[in-house]
Design a protein around this motif. Structure first.
Motif, PDB file in Angstrom:
ATOM      1  N   LEU A 154       1.143  -1.017  -0.267  1.00 51.72           N
ATOM      2  CA  LEU A 154      -0.394   0.083  -0.012  1.00 51.72           C
ATOM      3  C   LEU A 154       1.003   1.154   0.142  1.00 51.72           C
ATOM      4  O   LEU A 154       1.947   1.366   0.400  1.00 51.72           O
ATOM      5  N   ARG A 155       0.345   2.394  -0.203  1.00 54.81           N
ATOM      6  CA  ARG A 155       1.264   3.721  -0.542  1.00 54.81           C
ATOM      7  C   ARG A 155      -0.214   4.005  -0.618  1.00 54.81           C
ATOM      8  O   ARG A 155      -0.490   4.423  -1.512  1.00 54.81           O
ATOM      9  N   PHE A 156       0.302   5.550   0.533  1.00 52.52           N
ATOM     10  CA  PHE A 156      -0.632   6.921   0.398  1.00 52.52           C
ATOM     11  C   PHE A 156       0.593   8.006  -0.282  1.00 52.52           C
ATOM     12  O   PHE A 156       1.686   7.954   1.135  1.00 52.52           O
ATOM     13  N   ASN A 157       0.220   9.005  -0.710  1.00 57.46           N
ATOM     14  CA  ASN A 157       0.474  10.085  -1.165  1.00 57.46           C
ATOM     15  C   ASN A 157      -0.662  10.755  -0.846  1.00 57.46           C
ATOM     16  O   ASN A 157      -1.025  11.533  -1.540  1.00 57.46           O
TER      17      ASN A 157
ATOM     18  N   VAL B  18       2.840   7.088   3.370  1.00 61.17           N
ATOM     19  CA  VAL B  18       2.396   6.011   4.256  1.00 61.17           C
ATOM     20  C   VAL B  18       2.825   4.586   2.977  1.00 61.17           C
ATOM     21  O   VAL B  18       1.853   4.610   1.801  1.00 61.17           O
ATOM     22  N   ILE B  19       3.886   3.727   3.595  1.00 61.83           N
ATOM     23  CA  ILE B  19       4.477   2.642   2.770  1.00 61.83           C
ATOM     24  C   ILE B  19       4.619   1.252   3.119  1.00 61.83           C
ATOM     25  O   ILE B  19       4.900   1.362   4.276  1.00 61.83           O
ATOM     26  N   ALA B  20       3.334   0.246   2.485  1.00 63.82           N
ATOM     27  CA  ALA B  20       3.676  -0.748   3.041  1.00 63.82           C
ATOM     28  C   ALA B  20       4.304  -1.781   2.022  1.00 63.82           C
ATOM     29  O   ALA B  20       3.426  -1.420   0.853  1.00 63.82           O
ATOM     30  N   ASP B  21       4.932  -2.391   2.362  1.00 65.12           N
ATOM     31  CA  ASP B  21       5.563  -3.264   1.417  1.00 65.12           C
ATOM     32  C   ASP B  21       5.309  -4.528   1.556  1.00 65.12           C
ATOM     33  O   ASP B  21       6.343  -5.863   0.704  1.00 65.12           O
ATOM     34  N   GLY B  22       4.418  -5.219   2.246  1.00 66.32           N
ATOM     35  CA  GLY B  22       4.322  -7.176   2.765  1.00 66.32           C
ATOM     36  C   GLY B  22       4.499  -6.924   3.721  1.00 66.32           C
ATOM     37  O   GLY B  22       4.023  -8.238   4.273  1.00 66.32           O
TER      38      GLY B  22
ATOM     39  N   ILE C 253       8.605   3.287  11.947  1.00 65.70           N
ATOM     40  CA  ILE C 253       8.371   1.295  11.119  1.00 65.70           C
ATOM     41  C   ILE C 253       7.832   0.474  12.306  1.00 65.70           C
ATOM     42  O   ILE C 253       7.788   0.498  13.437  1.00 65.70           O
ATOM     43  N   TYR C 254       6.704   0.591  11.549  1.00 65.56           N
ATOM     44  CA  TYR C 254       5.692  -0.767  12.101  1.00 65.56           C
ATOM     45  C   TYR C 254       5.687  -2.452  11.342  1.00 65.56           C
ATOM     46  O   TYR C 254       5.593  -2.284   9.959  1.00 65.56           O
ATOM     47  N   PRO C 255       5.667  -3.520  12.209  1.00 66.34           N
ATOM     48  CA  PRO C 255       5.512  -4.630  11.531  1.00 66.34           C
ATOM     49  C   PRO C 255       3.919  -4.628  10.920  1.00 66.34           C
ATOM     50  O   PRO C 255       2.840  -4.204  11.670  1.00 66.34           O
ATOM     51  N   LEU C 256       3.141  -4.981   9.392  1.00 68.58           N
ATOM     52  CA  LEU C 256       2.410  -4.893   8.467  1.00 68.58           C
ATOM     53  C   LEU C 256       1.907  -5.786   9.502  1.00 68.58           C
ATOM     54  O   LEU C 256       0.134  -5.356   9.737  1.00 68.58           O
ATOM     55  N   SER C 257       1.885  -6.757   9.715  1.00 73.93           N
ATOM     56  CA  SER C 257       1.029  -8.205  11.006  1.00 73.93           C
ATOM     57  C   SER C 257       1.049  -8.271  11.987  1.00 73.93           C
ATOM     58  O   SER C 257      -0.462  -8.022  12.017  1.00 73.93           O
TER      59      SER C 257
ATOM     60  N   PHE D  45       1.697  -2.003 -11.143  1.00 74.08           N
ATOM     61  CA  PHE D  45       2.897  -1.092 -10.426  1.00 74.08           C
ATOM     62  C   PHE D  45       4.325  -1.397 -10.709  1.00 74.08           C
ATOM     63  O   PHE D  45       4.898  -2.506 -11.236  1.00 74.08           O
ATOM     64  N   ASP D  46       4.904   0.001 -10.657  1.00 77.64           N
ATOM     65  CA  ASP D  46       6.371  -0.355 -11.055  1.00 77.64           C
ATOM     66  C   ASP D  46       7.297  -0.688  -9.340  1.00 77.64           C
ATOM     67  O   ASP D  46       6.077  -0.028  -8.818  1.00 77.64           O
ATOM     68  N   ASP D  47       8.072  -1.708  -9.467  1.00 74.90           N
ATOM     69  CA  ASP D  47       8.172  -2.117  -7.650  1.00 74.90           C
ATOM     70  C   ASP D  47       8.552  -1.012  -6.942  1.00 74.90           C
ATOM     71  O   ASP D  47       8.372  -1.410  -5.206  1.00 74.90           O
ATOM     72  N   LYS D  48       8.765  -0.010  -7.725  1.00 76.12           N
ATOM     73  CA  LYS D  48       9.378   1.953  -6.646  1.00 76.12           C
ATOM     74  C   LYS D  48       8.311   2.263  -5.626  1.00 76.12           C
ATOM     75  O   LYS D  48       9.009   2.281  -5.231  1.00 76.12           O
ATOM     76  N   VAL D  49       7.103   1.425  -6.397  1.00 74.90           N
ATOM     77  CA  VAL D  49       5.469   2.439  -5.785  1.00 74.90           C
ATOM     78  C   VAL D  49       6.501   1.757  -4.239  1.00 74.90           C
ATOM     79  O   VAL D  49       5.062   2.735  -3.475  1.00 74.90           O
ATOM     80  N   PHE D  50       5.974   0.794  -4.655  1.00 72.37           N
ATOM     81  CA  PHE D  50       6.180  -0.145  -2.479  1.00 72.37           C
ATOM     82  C   PHE D  50       7.325  -0.314  -2.235  1.00 72.37           C
ATOM     83  O   PHE D  50       7.470  -0.916  -0.987  1.00 72.37           O
ATOM     84  N   GLN D  51       8.459   0.464  -2.567  1.00 72.58           N
ATOM     85  CA  GLN D  51       9.780   0.338  -1.842  1.00 72.58           C
ATOM     86  C   GLN D  51       9.875   0.866  -0.630  1.00 72.58           C
ATOM     87  O   GLN D  51      10.118   1.982  -0.191  1.00 72.58           O
TER      88      GLN D  51
END
Length: 214
Positions: free
Chosen positions: A83-86, A95-99, A114-118, A199-205
């Motif tokens: 996820l990404r919020f701009n 706000v970025i979540a990379d999995g 930083i926070y664990p997504l889980s 999406f390009d991988d960089k979006v969620f990097q």
């Protein structure tokens, strides 16, 4: 850096009623009985399955904070877990979540948390499949113009919940609300949504070097 308790922004959620007539983004105070929940689960599961089948989506959002503050911007989602919020200017927030993790960055101050997504309710929103038969379902409510599904996992998120609202005809997600441990709500309404975008991988990097430099 050390992991913190998730702040209210990541209990971001879709917003208060704007195009959902007569519906407010309030938390459900008590669980309904099992028979009532079972009755609403079958049709709600169809909607949840449809939502889960949408692997990518993007669009615009309006977020309402617990004190009524309002911000907007663009969002990007890739299932599972990304996820990404701009936020639009003048807000410097990303706000970025990379999995695996979620980061909240302030581009102006050059700070990142930083926070664990889980460990966040966002993991339910971004999961590969939403299973309404398991212990995460708190409530299912069906109305003529809205189906509301409340999810939580007390063993992981405590009393935090995520409430997702769907159009019963199109099965589209309209909004979500995250209610935190203090019963404070952050709501997010989405619009101009496009599904199936690549999406390009960089979006969620996540720039972990920048995160850990703090």
């Amino acid at each position: 850096m050390t992991l913190k308790t998730m702040p209210q922004i990541l209990t971001p959620s879709l917003s208060r009623r704007a195009f959902v007539t007569g519906v407010t983004a309030t938390a459900f105070g008590s669980l309904i009985g099992l028979p009532a929940l079972a009755q609403g689960t079958a049709s709600a599961q169809k909607i949840a399955d449809h939502f889960s089948s949408v692997k990518t989506m993007m669009g615009e959002f309006v977020q309402f904070g617990p004190r009524g503050e309002q911000t907007g911007g663009k969002f990007f989602i890739e299932r599972p877990g990304k996820l990404r919020f701009n936020f639009e200017d003048p807000s410097p927030i990303r706000v970025i979540a990379d999995g695996k993790n979620v980061v909240i960055g302030n581009l102006k101050l050059k700070t990142w948390d930083i926070y664990p997504l889980s460990k966040t309710p966002l993991s339910l929103l971004l999961s590969d499949k939403i299973d309404l038969q398991n212990q995460t379902v708190r409530d299912v409510k069906e109305e003529s113009d809205l189906i509301t599904i409340v999810l939580g996992n007390k063993s992981i998120f405590g009393d935090s919940t995520i409430t997702m609202m769907f159009d019963p005809k199109t099965y589209d997600l309209r909004q979500w609300t995250i209610t935190d441990l203090q019963n404070k709500e952050t709501s997010v309404m989405i619009y101009n949504v496009q599904n199936g975008t690549k999406f390009d991988d960089k979006v969620f990097q996540i720039d972990y070097q920048a995160v850990h430099r703090r």
